[in-house]
Write an enzyme that holds these catalytic residues in place. Structure first.
Site, short mmCIF file in Angstrom:
data_model
loop_
_atom_site.label_atom_id
_atom_site.label_comp_id
_atom_site.label_asym_id
_atom_site.label_seq_id
_atom_site.Cartn_x
_atom_site.Cartn_y
_atom_site.Cartn_z
N ASN A 194 0.86 -1.06 0.00
CA ASN A 194 -0.17 -0.03 -0.39
C ASN A 194 0.66 1.07 0.29
OD1 ASN A 194 -2.57 -0.51 -0.09
ND2 ASN A 194 -2.00 -1.46 2.02
N ASP B 229 -9.85 -7.28 -3.03
CA ASP B 229 -11.23 -7.12 -2.31
C ASP B 229 -12.28 -7.05 -3.29
OD1 ASP B 229 -9.99 -4.40 -0.93
OD2 ASP B 229 -8.99 -4.75 -2.97
N HIS C 220 -7.84 0.19 -3.95
CA HIS C 220 -7.43 -0.37 -2.40
C HIS C 220 -7.44 0.86 -1.45
CE1 HIS C 220 -6.84 -3.90 0.00
NE2 HIS C 220 -5.91 -3.51 0.10
C1 LMR Z 1 -6.23 -5.15 3.70
O1 LMR Z 1 -6.66 -4.57 2.83
O2 LMR Z 1 -5.84 -6.34 3.98
C2 LMR Z 1 -4.18 -4.39 3.90
O3 LMR Z 1 -4.36 -3.66 2.69
C3 LMR Z 1 -4.63 -3.69 5.42
C4 LMR Z 1 -3.19 -2.55 5.21
O4 LMR Z 1 -3.26 -1.62 5.37
O5 LMR Z 1 -1.72 -3.09 5.45
#
Ligand code: LMR
Length: 308
Positions: A108, A136, A164
Site C-alpha cells: 500500500n 477486495d 485499494h
Molecule cells: C488489507 O486490505 O488487508 C490491507 O491492505 C490492510 C493493510 O493496511 O495492510
C-alpha cells in the site's frame, strides 16, 4: 503457494527470487532453508538476496510487497517513503528483468506505488504494471456468499472499482450466482436492496482494518491467495463467463481519467487483460466511481510532486 503451483499451475516449474533488506538477511536465509526443505517438485531454485539487481535479474514476474503501509493520517510522507523504495526496485526491474516482465504491486498504497514504479521503469510496457484489488474482489464474493448462504465458488462477477483503499467501490450490480446449469443476478436474490448499498460496501471497504483489529497484523494468507489468483488468471486466462478485478492503467474506459492505475473489471486471455466494456452504470455507481477517481488523482499529484 507459488512453489506448490497455486500461481502458475501444477506443470510450471519456478525459480523464486526473494529480496529483503539487509537487517532481514538472516531471516531470509531461514525462509530459503524452509523452501528447500519443502522439497517442492516445481521449485527449481531459490535466490535469496539483499541485492536488488540480483533479485531482479531475468525475472518474468515481479510481486512487489515492500513498502511503508498506509496508516490513518498518512499523506505525503508515506508516498515520499514509497517513492524511495520503488525508485530503486523499479530501476533494477527496468534494467535487469525480462523485457516482458509482468508486475503486480501489493504494498500500500498499491495503485499509486504502481504508478511510481511505472515512472521509473519506462521500458516495461504499461499494460504489464498492475496493482492488487483481487483481495477486495474476493472479499466482495465472500460477503455475497455469506448473505445468500451459497457457496463462494458459485458467486461471480462482482466488481471493485478504483483504489485499494477505504474508498474503493465494491459493485454487485452485475454479479451472479450459479444455480444448476444457469445463473441468477445477485440483485434479484438479495431481498434487501439497501444491504448492497450500505453494509455490503462498508464491510468490503473496512475488511482490511477489521483484520488488523482482530489479528493485530495485516491480512496475510488472503492477500497471498489473492496475489496468486491475480497472476494465475492474468497468465492462464479468466474462466469463461467470468471477470475479475485488477488495478490497471486506465485507457479512459468508463470515463476514468487515462493514466491512473484504477481497478476495473477485466477478462484475461493469453497473458493479456482487457477491460470489460459496455456495463450499465447507474447514478449511485457513477458517484462512487468518480469519488474514488478523485482520491487517485490526489494521490497521483502527491506522488508526482515527490518524484526525481
Ligand atoms: C488489507 O486490505 O488487508 C490491507 O491492505 C490492510 C493493510 O493496511 O495492510
Amino acid at each position: 503457494m507459488i512453489a506448490e503451483g497455486a500461481m502458475l499451475g501444477p506443470n510450471q516449474p519456478v525459480i523464486l527470487h526473494l529480496l529483503d533488506i539487509e537487517p532481514a538477511s538472516e531471516i531470509l536465509k531461514g525462509v530459503k532453508m524452509e523452501l528447500m526443505d519443502g522439497a517442492f517438485p516445481l521449485l527449481k531454485d531459490v535466490i535469496a538476496t539483499t541485492d536488488v539487481i540480483e533479485a531482479c535479474r531475468g525475472v518474468d514476474i515481479a510481486i512487489m510487497l515492500g513498502g511503508f503501509p498506509r496508516r490513518k493520517g498518512d499523506g505525503k510522507d508515506l508516498i515520499f517513503k514509497n517513492v524511495g523504495i520503488y525508485k530503486a526496485q523499479a530501476s533494477a526491474l527496468d534494467q535487469y528483468a525480462d523485457p516482458n516482465c509482468k508486475v503486480l504491486v501489493v504494498a500500500n498504497p498499491a495503485n499509486t506505488n504502481a504508478l511510481i514504479l511505472k515512472e521509473y521503469a519506462p521500458s516495461i510496457p504499461e499494460e504489464n504494471i498492475t496493482s492488487l484489488t483481487r483481495l477486495d474482489h474476493n472479499r466482495a464474493l465472500s460477503q455475497i456468499s455469506e448473505n445468500l448462504k451459497v457457496h463462494v465458488g458459485d458467486v461471480r462477477n462482482a466488481i471493485i472499482w478504483g483504489n485499494h483503499s477505504s474508498n474503493l467501490y465494491p459493485d454487485a450490480n452485475h454479479a451472479t450466482v450459479d444455480i444448476g446449469a444457469g445463473h441468477k443476478p445477485v440483485k434479484e436474490l438479495i431481498a434487501d436492496d439497501q444491504w448492497l448499498k450500505t453494509e455490503f460496501i462498508t464491510n468490503v471497504e473496512q475488511r482490511g482494518q477489521a483484520i488488523v483489529n482482530a489479528r493485530r497484523l495485516s491480512s496475510a494468507f488472503s492477500t497471498a491467495s489473492a496475489a496468486c489468483d491475480h497472476m494465475r488468471d492474468w497468465i492462464l486466462g479468466t474462466p469463461k463467463g467470468t471477470w475479475v478485478s485488477m488495478g490497471v492503467y486506465s485507457d479512459g474506459s468508463y470515463g476514468i481519467q487515462p493514466g491512473l492505475i484504477y481497478s476495473f473489471p477485466v477478462t484475461c486471455k493469453k497473458g493479456e487483460w482487457s477491460i470489460v466494456q459496455g456495463l450499465k452504470i447507474d447514478e449511485f455507481s457513477r458517484e462512487k466511481m468518480d469519488a474514488v477517481e478523485r482520491e487517485l488523482i490526489e494521490e497521483k499529484t502527491m506522488a508526482y510532486s515527490c518524484l526525481h
